[in-house]
Motif scaffolding. Structure first.
Motif, PDB file in Angstrom:
ATOM      1  N   VAL A  23       0.817  -1.220   0.000  1.00 16.02           N
ATOM      2  CA  VAL A  23       0.000   0.000   0.000  1.00 16.02           C
ATOM      3  C   VAL A  23       0.848   1.267   0.000  1.00 16.02           C
ATOM      4  O   VAL A  23       0.345   2.357  -0.312  1.00 16.02           O
ATOM      5  N   PRO A  27      -0.439   2.542  -4.761  1.00 15.28           N
ATOM      6  CA  PRO A  27      -1.199   3.781  -4.975  1.00 15.28           C
ATOM      7  C   PRO A  27      -0.313   4.941  -5.417  1.00 15.28           C
ATOM      8  O   PRO A  27      -0.767   5.833  -6.140  1.00 15.28           O
ATOM      9  N   CYS A  84     -10.307   3.434  -1.289  1.00 16.54           N
ATOM     10  CA  CYS A  84     -10.341   2.681  -2.554  1.00 16.54           C
ATOM     11  C   CYS A  84     -11.719   2.768  -3.209  1.00 16.54           C
ATOM     12  O   CYS A  84     -11.825   2.952  -4.428  1.00 16.54           O
ATOM     13  N   SER A 100      -9.905  10.084  -1.999  1.00 15.84           N
ATOM     14  CA  SER A 100      -9.286   8.757  -2.030  1.00 15.84           C
ATOM     15  C   SER A 100      -7.807   8.842  -1.655  1.00 15.84           C
ATOM     16  O   SER A 100      -7.306   8.016  -0.884  1.00 15.84           O
ATOM     17  N   LEU A 104      -6.205   6.945   1.557  1.00 19.97           N
ATOM     18  CA  LEU A 104      -5.195   5.921   1.279  1.00 19.97           C
ATOM     19  C   LEU A 104      -3.820   6.328   1.810  1.00 19.97           C
ATOM     20  O   LEU A 104      -3.038   5.476   2.243  1.00 19.97           O
ATOM     21  N   LEU A 161      -7.856  -0.276  -7.856  1.00 19.58           N
ATOM     22  CA  LEU A 161      -8.516   0.192  -6.625  1.00 19.58           C
ATOM     23  C   LEU A 161      -9.663  -0.725  -6.226  1.00 19.58           C
ATOM     24  O   LEU A 161      -9.921  -0.932  -5.032  1.00 19.58           O
ATOM     25  N   TYR A 164      -8.063  -3.605  -4.583  1.00 13.97           N
ATOM     26  CA  TYR A 164      -7.638  -3.196  -3.248  1.00 13.97           C
ATOM     27  C   TYR A 164      -8.818  -3.113  -2.278  1.00 13.97           C
ATOM     28  O   TYR A 164      -8.678  -3.418  -1.087  1.00 13.97           O
ATOM     29  N   THR A 165      -9.985  -2.713  -2.774  1.00 18.70           N
ATOM     30  CA  THR A 165     -11.179  -2.692  -1.925  1.00 18.70           C
ATOM     31  C   THR A 165     -11.470  -4.093  -1.392  1.00 18.70           C
ATOM     32  O   THR A 165     -11.755  -4.280  -0.208  1.00 18.70           O
ATOM     33  N   TYR A 168      -8.948  -4.965   1.284  1.00 12.03           N
ATOM     34  CA  TYR A 168      -9.264  -4.318   2.565  1.00 12.03           C
ATOM     35  C   TYR A 168     -10.418  -5.017   3.273  1.00 12.03           C
ATOM     36  O   TYR A 168     -10.410  -5.166   4.507  1.00 12.03           O
TER      37      TYR A 168
END
Length: 455
Positions: A23, A27, A84, A100, A104, A161, A164-165, A168
């Motif tokens: 992370v 990003p 995300c 965002s 992030l 993204l 990545y959601t 998470y």
């Protein structure tokens, strides 16, 4: 069905590890790809992510809240997940990228430190979410992320993204099922702000905001403000540290080694990127920088274990310091540059793990603040090196009577001016010699500390 459940469980359990290790930089590249180098709106997502990622740890330390590392981990996961999700909407409404980037950035700043601390806590209780066979799933998911990053169409950013959601969400499910933790915000201290840490957050945030904006917009005035501001801060910090040295809770060598490791990380990624791009060509970045860097991270455990076995009677701290000095020395020779990057990456990674253990065992600090303190000191080193690097470039450009805009072109890999390329070589030598002298000073302090302990 049981096979599918086991597969899903393994994928869920590795999510915190993958987020903690990616992370901070994935990003970074996503938001950087939005920049067009001309409009403030297009560069703001990257600038906001970078500044919050670099300074968020100071914001965390400024809050006098009785939050455990587990609570900080949960908050960072929630912030990252929201960031995300909002970022996916940026494909249709660009200002969504700004929110965002902030969320992030904070998640990238807090999650690695909190996750490391929680993992240490769990291991002490006999539980480990990561076992040897789960590394297959780590490589599988990481490979999927890299494949998505290599897409060239406009849907790359929302796709990554979106992935990545899911990570998470998986991380939230995993950490809330750890056996020795529960979420509890009931005992939060009402003394909210530590003025010193909050002031540090604001100062670093503003300086990085100016310098990053200047680099992306090619605005010499913003760079001038950032450099002058840093010079003033540097003088104040030097005076303050000298006056407070006797009250430090941690050994001097531990603070210095952590700070120097942060400086080396910034040197490798920031200076290494534009040095290789300008001197060898941007098409040589992968083979001369990124591949040796990744291989160094992967091979660090093997290399440091080999060195411990090779020098069994030598203090591990001296092994690490000697490794840094050797790695930096090799970087002075262009044919050996990839080898130096590989070894420097090895020692940054191995020393980071070594320092995590040292800080976690440090009883002079509250248990939940130990790893966070380490990351805070390391980040101070990284930020300081970036500001020093830009200051040296700025001063040398002035001395060579080059326009300040040349400095910005250098850091953006956009110059073929022979005088500017010579300037880069000067900075290359100055940076390496400066870091070698710093590590030699730490080595002297370590040897002196050990001699005092043996008396």
């Amino acid at each position: 069905m049981s096979k599918l459940k086991e597969l899903a469980r393994n994928c869920l359990q590795v999510a915190p590890f993958i987020l903690s290790n990616t992370v901070t930089f994935i990003p970074y590249f996503l938001f950087l790809s939005l920049s067009d180098g001309t409009t403030l709106e297009r560069i703001l997502p990257f600038v906001l992510f970078y500044t919050f990622r670099m300074t968020g740890i100071f914001l965390l330390k400024s809050f006098k809240l009785a939050l455990t590392s587990f609570n900080v981990l949960i908050i960072s996961i929630l912030l990252g997940g929201v960031g995300c999700l909002v970022g996916v909407l940026g494909q249709f409404y660009f200002p969504a990228y700004l929110f965002s980037a902030i969320f992030l950035g904070l998640s990238a700043s807090w999650l690695p430190a909190a996750n490391t601390t929680v993992n240490y806590h769990e291991k002490r209780q006999g539980y480990s979410a990561l076992t040897g066979r789960k590394y297959f799933f780590i490589l599988l998911i990481f490979g999927g992320l890299i494949a998505s990053l290599m897409l060239v169409n406009e849907w790359r950013l929302p796709l990554v993204l979106g992935e990545y959601t899911l990570l998470y969400i998986a991380a939230y499910h995993t950490v809330t099922h750890y056996p020795d933790y529960e979420i509890d915000f009931n005992e939060v201290n009402q003394q909210v702000i530590s003025v010193k840490e909050f002031f540090l957050f604001l100062i670093f945030f503003v300086l990085l905001l100016f310098i990053r904006s200047a680099r992306l917009l090619f605005d010499p005035q913003l760079l001038d403000v950032g450099i002058i501001g840093f010079s003033i801060l540097f003088l104040i910090a030097g005076w303050y540290l000298n006056s407070q040295r006797k009250s430090w809770k941690l050994p001097l060598w531990l603070n210095l080694l952590t700070f120097a490791t942060g400086m080396c990380m910034n040197f490798l990624l920031l200076f290494g990127t534009f040095y290789v791009s300008l001197r060898l060509g941007i098409d040589r970045l992968t083979t001369n920088l990124y591949v040796p860097y990744i291989l160094g991270i992967i091979g660090s455990a093997v290399v440091i274990k080999f060195l411990y076995g090779l020098f069994p009677k030598v203090d591990p701290k001296i092994v690490h310091l000697g490794g840094f000095i050797l790695s930096l020395f090799l970087l002075l020779f262009r044919p050996l540059f990839p080898v130096g990057i590989f070894l420097l990456s090895c020692f940054i990674s191995a020393t980071g793990n070594f320092l995590n253990q040292q800080y976690y065992q440090e009883e002079t600090l509250p248990q939940d603040q130990r790893i966070i303190t380490k990351y805070s000191t390391q980040t101070k080193g990284s930020v300081t090196h970036q500001l020093l690097l830009m200051s040296v470039l700025w001063l040398l450009a002035k001395q060579a009577q080059l326009p300040v805009k040349t400095v910005l072109q250098i850091t953006a890999h956009r110059t073929h001016n022979p005088a500017a390329l010579q300037l880069v070589e000067y900075v290359h030598v100055i940076s390496i010699v400066g870091l070698m002298l710093f590590f030699s000073f730490i080595l002297y302090k370590v040897v002196k500390h050990e001699q005092n302990e043996s008396k």
